[in-house]
Design an enzyme around this catalytic site. Structure first.
Site, PDB file in Angstrom:
ATOM      1  N   LYS A 200       0.836  -1.197   0.000  1.00 11.04           N
ATOM      2  CA  LYS A 200       0.000   0.000   0.000  1.00 11.04           C
ATOM      3  C   LYS A 200       0.874   1.251   0.000  1.00 11.04           C
ATOM      4  CE  LYS A 200      -3.477   2.281   2.852  1.00 11.04           C
ATOM      5  NZ  LYS A 200      -4.419   2.175   3.961  1.00 11.04           N
ATOM      6  N   GLU A 206      10.771  -4.286   4.516  1.00  8.83           N
ATOM      7  CA  GLU A 206      10.929  -5.698   4.169  1.00  8.83           C
ATOM      8  C   GLU A 206      10.510  -5.950   2.714  1.00  8.83           C
ATOM      9  OE1 GLU A 206       9.341  -4.358   6.795  1.00  8.83           O
ATOM     10  OE2 GLU A 206       8.957  -5.872   8.325  1.00  8.83           O
ATOM     11  N   GLY A 260      -4.799  -2.056   5.183  1.00  7.31           N
ATOM     12  CA  GLY A 260      -3.981  -3.193   4.754  1.00  7.31           C
ATOM     13  C   GLY A 260      -4.662  -4.533   4.997  1.00  7.31           C
ATOM     14  N   ARG A 261      -5.195  -4.717   6.205  1.00  3.49           N
ATOM     15  CA  ARG A 261      -5.781  -6.024   6.553  1.00  3.49           C
ATOM     16  C   ARG A 261      -7.167  -6.228   5.954  1.00  3.49           C
ATOM     17  NH1 ARG A 261      -4.570  -2.543  10.502  1.00  3.49           N
ATOM     18  NH2 ARG A 261      -6.195  -1.728  11.876  1.00  3.49           N
ATOM     19  N   GLU A 346      -4.342  -6.618  15.083  1.00  9.72           N
ATOM     20  CA  GLU A 346      -3.889  -5.293  14.649  1.00  9.72           C
ATOM     21  C   GLU A 346      -5.041  -4.285  14.771  1.00  9.72           C
ATOM     22  OE1 GLU A 346      -0.511  -4.797  11.659  1.00  9.72           O
ATOM     23  OE2 GLU A 346      -2.196  -4.124  10.458  1.00  9.72           O
ATOM     24  N   HIS A 377      -4.007 -32.378  18.495  1.00  9.51           N
ATOM     25  CA  HIS A 377      -2.808 -33.080  18.956  1.00  9.51           C
ATOM     26  C   HIS A 377      -1.737 -32.081  19.352  1.00  9.51           C
ATOM     27  CE1 HIS A 377      -4.539 -36.898  17.663  1.00  9.51           C
ATOM     28  NE2 HIS A 377      -5.071 -36.161  16.699  1.00  9.51           N
ATOM     29  N   LYS A 505       9.610  -0.352  13.737  1.00  7.56           N
ATOM     30  CA  LYS A 505      10.130  -0.041  12.394  1.00  7.56           C
ATOM     31  C   LYS A 505      11.162   1.075  12.491  1.00  7.56           C
ATOM     32  CE  LYS A 505       5.771  -0.921   9.907  1.00  7.56           C
ATOM     33  NZ  LYS A 505       4.703  -0.297   9.146  1.00  7.56           N
TER      34      LYS A 505
HETATM   35  O1  F6P Z   1       3.116  -3.614   9.762  1.00  7.42           O
HETATM   36  C1  F6P Z   1       1.898  -3.031   9.660  1.00  7.42           C
HETATM   37  C2  F6P Z   1       1.407  -2.769   8.284  1.00  7.42           C
HETATM   38  O2  F6P Z   1       1.271  -1.413   8.115  1.00  7.42           O
HETATM   39  C3  F6P Z   1       0.104  -3.500   8.017  1.00  7.42           C
HETATM   40  O3  F6P Z   1      -0.997  -2.851   8.506  1.00  7.42           O
HETATM   41  C4  F6P Z   1       0.137  -3.647   6.541  1.00  7.42           C
HETATM   42  O4  F6P Z   1      -0.763  -4.612   6.128  1.00  7.42           O
HETATM   43  C5  F6P Z   1       1.576  -4.031   6.344  1.00  7.42           C
HETATM   44  O5  F6P Z   1       2.286  -3.249   7.274  1.00  7.42           O
HETATM   45  C6  F6P Z   1       2.115  -3.844   4.954  1.00  7.42           C
HETATM   46  O6  F6P Z   1       2.080  -2.513   4.554  1.00  7.42           O
HETATM   47  P1  F6P Z   1       2.265  -2.101   3.036  1.00  7.42           P
HETATM   48  O7  F6P Z   1       1.169  -2.719   2.262  1.00  7.42           O
HETATM   49  O8  F6P Z   1       2.189  -0.610   3.027  1.00  7.42           O
HETATM   50  O9  F6P Z   1       3.604  -2.605   2.586  1.00  7.42           O
END
Ligand code: F6P
Length: 541
Positions: A200, A206, A260-261, A346, A377, A505
């Site tokens: 987004k 990462e 995002g979620r 979250e 299990h 972060k």
């Molecule tokens: O780590 C939190 C977050 O902001 C989430 O809410 C989101 O889904 C994820 O990082 C990834 O963010 P992006 O889509 O901006 O890379």
């Protein structure tokens, strides 16, 4: 909504929950043989059974009163009309517009329709071989690079619905851990791989590290110029996607009102459209839209997301059960618990109300889970006999998509049996009778009795799907999304922000530099400094 009436409603719920027998479930079934009939509801093809909880008639009335006092219906309608319900980020939360028509958000729905059409045309062109890789080979694999909401939803749905023979193979790269890349690398042929960078913000460290890594790999395989043909961006940040080198017609946008979620329905779902085919992606959206309609239209007392949320409020705030297990009895849903962990924790892991005042009491519980029967299990011992109840969501699927009928009978029987065992337990008389029947002597019975007693009265809800298909899965995910929203309303917290993920972060940035330079800074606490020094020593050999 007045704060006073909400507080009064909460006090009413707490008063009922404070009664000595408030957690007892078995007596409710004894008193009312029709309890299942009166405590289940249906919507969008799903059945929700909340009868195996200690919610009595009076508790249900009080909980529904709570929903009215919190003006859940009014807040829901405000969300659907594009109000800035995400107050801390001053954003709307219009994920419902991604999958259906919202009369109050016509402009947003029109934008969505445009992006969906762009996605459909692209998907069909890739499938027909009109869009190909740099070496003119057809794409047969889609690699989605993303993390959190840009990964978990697509991974979960992909694992649930993808079948051999579907148009493209979906591969996901989420974690920045290079071992993740090492694992997927052998499965990839660069010439046939279409790479989606799903972010987004297009700034997530990462994801960007992985995107650059994959870009270097692609350039080494098909050349610097050719690599561009293999990349697509799914993002709201058009400036950053251009800087990364992705052509504007290869960017699938979405808006900042998609959290995002809640984003798998947006351009973030492109890997699903490509791997499952457009029709099945559309059916997923339609299933979610059916649940949206149910949420918007069904009366509170029959409204699945509302009932699920009220059940959670009863457990968390009434009875103090602050953990919940999710057990899908369908191996294809193995990543659903991970998706729900993000969606729920979250969203609801908050300690202040909308107005910034401190929450007194609990908000979102810890969510964990595994598919049944594997979960039985592993952690179900604790759920049956640990000191404190852990409410469970059982997700059962009536009809499988395989022909191994006996396996499916065993699977379903275990799901039903677990819920029954949690409810009924096994008291001393029952255990004694069982052990005598098995030939145990009285001394052994006396010694083992306390260990073998199941307390029972342990709550669960069951969600029943006729079968797992795009429509029912869409409805299931939307059910949980709306449940989260309702809980946000009851707790007066913002379920749409996630400030809690930011600090780590920020602190990681200087640490990356210190690891690269091999020089720990004095700015850290003594533990972090010590660990960093140890890592550097170990790396130096
Ligand atoms: O780590 C939190 C977050 O902001 C989430 O809410 C989101 O889904 C994820 O990082 C990834 O963010 P992006 O889509 O901006 O890379």
């Amino acid at each position: 909504m007045s704060g006073d009436s909400l507080e009064t409603a909460w006090a009413g719920v707490r008063a009922i929950a404070a009664a000595p027998d408030a957690a007892a479930i078995r007596p409710l079934f004894v008193q009312d043989p029709q309890r299942f009939d009166r405590f289940h509801a249906r919507g969008a093809g799903l059945l929700l059974d909340i009868s195996k909880t200690s919610i009595s008639d009076s508790a249900r009335e009080a909980l529904l009163g709570l929903a009215r006092a919190a003006d859940v219906a009014g807040q829901r309608d405000a969300m659907a009309s594009g109000a800035l319900v995400n107050v801390t980020e001053r954003r709307a939360a219009l994920h419902m517009a991604l999958r259906g028509t919202l009369p109050g958000a016509a402009q947003e729905c029109a934008e969505v329709a445009e992006t969906l059409e762009q996605m459909r045309i692209f998907t069909d062109a890739v499938h027909r071989g009109e869009i190909r890789g740099a070496t003119n080979q057809r794409f047969d694999t889609v690699l989605n690079i993303g993390i959190g909401g840009s990964d978990l939803g697509p991974v979960m749905v992909g694992r649930a619905l993808w079948r051999a023979g579907d148009p493209m193979r979906p591969i996901h790269l989420g974690n920045v851990d290079g071992h993740g890349w090492e694992t997927v690398l052998p499965q990839l042929d660069a010439r046939r791989t279409l790479v989606l960078v799903a972010s987004k913000t297009f700034t997530t460290q990462e994801t960007m590290a992985n995107a650059h890594l994959v870009k270097r790999w692609m350039e080494a395989s098909v050349g610097k110029l050719g690599a561009a043909a293999h990349f697509v961006a799914l993002s709201t940040n058009l400036k950053a996607t251009a800087e990364f080198g992705i052509a504007p017609d290869r960017v699938f946008p979405f808006n900042d009102w998609v959290g995002g979620r809640f984003s798998l329905w947006s351009a973030i779902g492109l890997s699903l459209a490509l791997s499952l085919g457009w029709e099945r992606f559309r059916a997923l959206l339609d299933g979610a839209a059916a649940m949206d309609r149910h949420f918007l239209e069904a009366p509170l007392e029959q409204n699945l997301p509302v009932l699920l949320a009220l059940t959670e409020a009863w457990h968390v705030n009434g009875l103090g059960f602050n953990r919940r297990a999710v057990l899908p009895y369908d191996e294809r849903l193995r990543r659903l618990p991970a998706h729900l962990q993000q969606l729920e924790m979250e969203s609801l892991g908050k300690r202040v109300h909308l107005d910034g005042s401190a929450v007194v009491g609990a908000t979102g519980p810890v969510v964990f889970g595994e598919p049944g029967t594997s979960a039985q299990h592993s952690f179900m011992q604790l759920v049956h006999q640990g000191p404190k109840p852990v409410p469970v969501d059982f997700i059962l699927v009536a009809n499988p998509d395989h022909t191994h009928a006996e396996n499916h009978r065993i699977l379903l029987a275990h799901g039903l049996a677990q819920a029954e065992a949690l409810l009924m337990g096994r008291d001393a008389a029952g255990v004694t009778a069982d052990m005598r029947a098995a030939g145990a002597d009285e001394a052994t019975i006396a010694r083992l009795l306390p260990h073998r007693i199941f307390p029972g009265d342990r709550p669960s809800v069951t969600i029943l799907l006729p079968r797992l298909d795009p429509g029912s899965l869409g409805a299931l995910i939307a059910l949980y999304e709306h449940k989260v929203f309702v809980l946000g309303a009851l707790w007066r917290i913002n379920p749409f922000d996630q400030w809690g993920v930011e600090l780590g972060k920020v602190l990681a940035t200087p640490l990356v530099a210190e690891l690269a330079a091999g020089a720990p800074s004095d700015a850290h606490d003594a533990s972090t400094r010590g660990l960093l020094a140890e890592v550097l020593k170990l790396q130096a050999g």
